[in-house]
Design a protein around this motif. Sequence first.
Motif, PDB file in Angstrom:
ATOM      1  N   PRO A 156       4.542   0.580   8.783  1.00  0.00           N
ATOM      2  CA  PRO A 156       3.275   1.195   8.354  1.00  0.00           C
ATOM      3  C   PRO A 156       2.084   0.307   8.710  1.00  0.00           C
ATOM      4  N   ARG A 157       1.002   0.938   9.177  1.00  0.00           N
ATOM      5  CA  ARG A 157      -0.173   0.197   9.623  1.00  0.00           C
ATOM      6  C   ARG A 157      -1.309   0.306   8.605  1.00  0.00           C
ATOM      7  N   PRO A 158      -1.769  -0.823   8.068  1.00  0.00           N
ATOM      8  CA  PRO A 158      -2.981  -0.768   7.243  1.00  0.00           C
ATOM      9  C   PRO A 158      -4.154  -0.334   8.130  1.00  0.00           C
ATOM     10  N   THR A 159      -4.854   0.710   7.713  1.00  0.00           N
ATOM     11  CA  THR A 159      -5.923   1.270   8.531  1.00  0.00           C
ATOM     12  C   THR A 159      -7.221   1.280   7.735  1.00  0.00           C
ATOM     13  N   THR A 160      -8.240   0.609   8.252  1.00  0.00           N
ATOM     14  CA  THR A 160      -9.530   0.522   7.578  1.00  0.00           C
ATOM     15  C   THR A 160     -10.450   1.618   8.093  1.00  0.00           C
ATOM     16  N   VAL A 161     -11.037   2.361   7.177  1.00  0.00           N
ATOM     17  CA  VAL A 161     -11.975   3.424   7.548  1.00  0.00           C
ATOM     18  C   VAL A 161     -13.251   3.272   6.733  1.00  0.00           C
ATOM     19  N   GLY A 162     -14.315   3.875   7.227  1.00  0.00           N
ATOM     20  CA  GLY A 162     -15.579   3.880   6.513  1.00  0.00           C
ATOM     21  C   GLY A 162     -15.551   4.864   5.356  1.00  0.00           C
ATOM     22  N   ALA A 163     -16.691   4.987   4.689  1.00  0.00           N
ATOM     23  CA  ALA A 163     -16.783   5.854   3.515  1.00  0.00           C
ATOM     24  C   ALA A 163     -18.076   6.640   3.550  1.00  0.00           C
ATOM     25  N   ALA A 164     -18.110   7.705   2.756  1.00  0.00           N
ATOM     26  CA  ALA A 164     -19.317   8.522   2.650  1.00  0.00           C
ATOM     27  C   ALA A 164     -20.465   7.732   2.031  1.00  0.00           C
ATOM     28  N   VAL A 165     -20.123   6.692   1.282  1.00  0.00           N
ATOM     29  CA  VAL A 165     -21.131   5.812   0.689  1.00  0.00           C
ATOM     30  C   VAL A 165     -21.242   4.556   1.544  1.00  0.00           C
ATOM     31  N   GLU A 166     -22.432   4.214   1.962  1.00  0.00           N
ATOM     32  CA  GLU A 166     -22.617   3.028   2.798  1.00  0.00           C
ATOM     33  C   GLU A 166     -22.234   1.762   2.037  1.00  0.00           C
ATOM     34  N   GLY A 167     -21.676   0.808   2.782  1.00  0.00           N
ATOM     35  CA  GLY A 167     -21.421  -0.498   2.196  1.00  0.00           C
ATOM     36  C   GLY A 167     -20.013  -0.709   1.689  1.00  0.00           C
ATOM     37  N   ILE A 168     -19.172   0.330   1.699  1.00  0.00           N
ATOM     38  CA  ILE A 168     -17.793   0.131   1.281  1.00  0.00           C
ATOM     39  C   ILE A 168     -16.858   0.655   2.360  1.00  0.00           C
ATOM     40  N   GLN A 169     -15.631   0.148   2.333  1.00  0.00           N
ATOM     41  CA  GLN A 169     -14.583   0.599   3.237  1.00  0.00           C
ATOM     42  C   GLN A 169     -13.326   0.898   2.439  1.00  0.00           C
ATOM     43  N   HIS A 170     -12.518   1.772   2.993  1.00  0.00           N
ATOM     44  CA  HIS A 170     -11.226   2.079   2.400  1.00  0.00           C
ATOM     45  C   HIS A 170     -10.128   1.582   3.326  1.00  0.00           C
ATOM     46  N   VAL A 171      -9.045   1.075   2.751  1.00  0.00           N
ATOM     47  CA  VAL A 171      -7.877   0.685   3.535  1.00  0.00           C
ATOM     48  C   VAL A 171      -6.706   1.559   3.103  1.00  0.00           C
ATOM     49  N   TYR A 172      -6.170   2.312   4.059  1.00  0.00           N
ATOM     50  CA  TYR A 172      -5.040   3.195   3.792  1.00  0.00           C
ATOM     51  C   TYR A 172      -3.829   2.725   4.590  1.00  0.00           C
ATOM     52  N   GLU A 173      -2.652   3.019   4.054  1.00  0.00           N
ATOM     53  CA  GLU A 173      -1.429   2.743   4.796  1.00  0.00           C
ATOM     54  C   GLU A 173      -1.083   3.969   5.631  1.00  0.00           C
ATOM     55  N   ALA A 174      -0.990   3.771   6.937  1.00  0.00           N
ATOM     56  CA  ALA A 174      -0.648   4.865   7.850  1.00  0.00           C
ATOM     57  C   ALA A 174       0.814   4.719   8.258  1.00  0.00           C
ATOM     58  N   PRO A 175       1.691   5.602   7.785  1.00  0.00           N
ATOM     59  CA  PRO A 175       3.110   5.471   8.124  1.00  0.00           C
ATOM     60  C   PRO A 175       3.452   5.957   9.527  1.00  0.00           C
ATOM     61  N   GLY A 176       2.559   6.740  10.145  1.00  0.00           N
ATOM     62  CA  GLY A 176       2.861   7.257  11.470  1.00  0.00           C
ATOM     63  C   GLY A 176       1.802   8.226  11.941  1.00  0.00           C
ATOM     64  N   GLU A 177       2.117   8.964  13.004  1.00  0.00           N
ATOM     65  CA  GLU A 177       1.184   9.943  13.534  1.00  0.00           C
ATOM     66  C   GLU A 177       1.873  11.283  13.710  1.00  0.00           C
ATOM     67  N   ILE A 178       1.070  12.333  13.705  1.00  0.00           N
ATOM     68  CA  ILE A 178       1.583  13.682  13.933  1.00  0.00           C
ATOM     69  C   ILE A 178       1.142  14.120  15.319  1.00  0.00           C
ATOM     70  N   ARG A 179       2.112  14.478  16.151  1.00  0.00           N
ATOM     71  CA  ARG A 179       1.824  14.930  17.513  1.00  0.00           C
ATOM     72  C   ARG A 179       1.979  16.445  17.576  1.00  0.00           C
ATOM     73  N   PHE A 180       1.059  17.094  18.279  1.00  0.00           N
ATOM     74  CA  PHE A 180       1.071  18.542  18.355  1.00  0.00           C
ATOM     75  C   PHE A 180       0.304  19.002  19.575  1.00  0.00           C
ATOM     76  N   LYS A 181       0.389  20.275  19.852  1.00  0.00           N
ATOM     77  CA  LYS A 181      -0.330  20.856  20.984  1.00  0.00           C
ATOM     78  C   LYS A 181      -1.219  21.973  20.479  1.00  0.00           C
ATOM     79  N   LEU A 182      -2.494  21.958  20.896  1.00  0.00           N
ATOM     80  CA  LEU A 182      -3.446  22.984  20.489  1.00  0.00           C
ATOM     81  C   LEU A 182      -4.447  23.193  21.628  1.00  0.00           C
ATOM     82  N   ALA A 183      -4.761  24.449  21.898  1.00  0.00           N
ATOM     83  CA  ALA A 183      -5.718  24.795  22.958  1.00  0.00           C
ATOM     84  C   ALA A 183      -5.332  24.164  24.292  1.00  0.00           C
ATOM     85  N   GLY A 184      -4.023  24.109  24.537  1.00  0.00           N
ATOM     86  CA  GLY A 184      -3.523  23.584  25.798  1.00  0.00           C
ATOM     87  C   GLY A 184      -3.558  22.082  25.925  1.00  0.00           C
TER      88      GLY A 184
END
Length: 277
Positions: A156-184
């Motif tokens: 699992p990858r710790p993933t840092t993202v921004g927030a709707a409120v300036e000045g803070i960040q969130h760190v989430y655990e990303a266990p993987g990715e979802i692969r798919f096909k859309l609009a070709g």
Amino acid sequence: MSTHTETALEAFEEDWQEWHAAHERHRADPHGFLAVTHLHWLTNEATPLEGVPGIWSAEADVVRVVLEPGESLQQDGVELNPDAGKSLEFGPIEERGGINLVSGDTVIEVAKRGGEYIVRPRNPENQLLQDYQGTPAYTPNAAFAVAGTFVPFEAPRPTTVGAAVEGIQHVYEAPGEIRFKLAGQELALTAFNGHAPGSLSVLFTDQTSGKTTYAANRSLSVVPAADGSVQLDFNRAVNLPCAYTDLATCPLPPAENRLPVAIEAGEKIPYERQDQK
């Protein structure tokens, strides 16, 4: 169109209508996020807060509140007001966790966001909730319900993202990715662990974001099968609280989740934010 296909489409639309009605009921809960009246960030300086009783501070992972005589706070139905001038203490609270206190008709959320402690009173009389008229959404379209595959990362990858409120960040655990096909196109979305066991949460934007859908983010919850197969039904893409109120600390999608296709499905820009197109 065959009768069988028509029946399947009708069932698809009916399922969506039932799901969306239930989601709207949940969103309009008397103490849900539409009822939030204030967002207070606590510091080590004891301060009175609008909308809640007491004098509040936070230091060393502990929230303290001093109640005056006659002021009331309850937790799980138990009155907390001790001897006048004595401090109540709460915490530590885990990141993205929280507790609820009650004062009269107000539920007071005490939570931790971006490493900081916040206090958010929620009152059923809040004008945003009183005026809420539902959320516009695209007509359900089966073309935007696609099969995908959940591919776990090696770790699992710790993933840092921004927030709707300036000045803070969130760190989430990303266990993987979802692969798919859309609009070709072959696409992928980094997934975070969802609220329910076994579920995943996907935050994304697409080519409708800021035009017909909320600019900052939308969210989709999915549950992979044991073999990794997953159904991505973008008709069930929903707005986060920040789409309705500035008193939310919602995470933004990771950069790789900005999709290069227009997903004309799911919830649109709320009526409350139509001026932000």
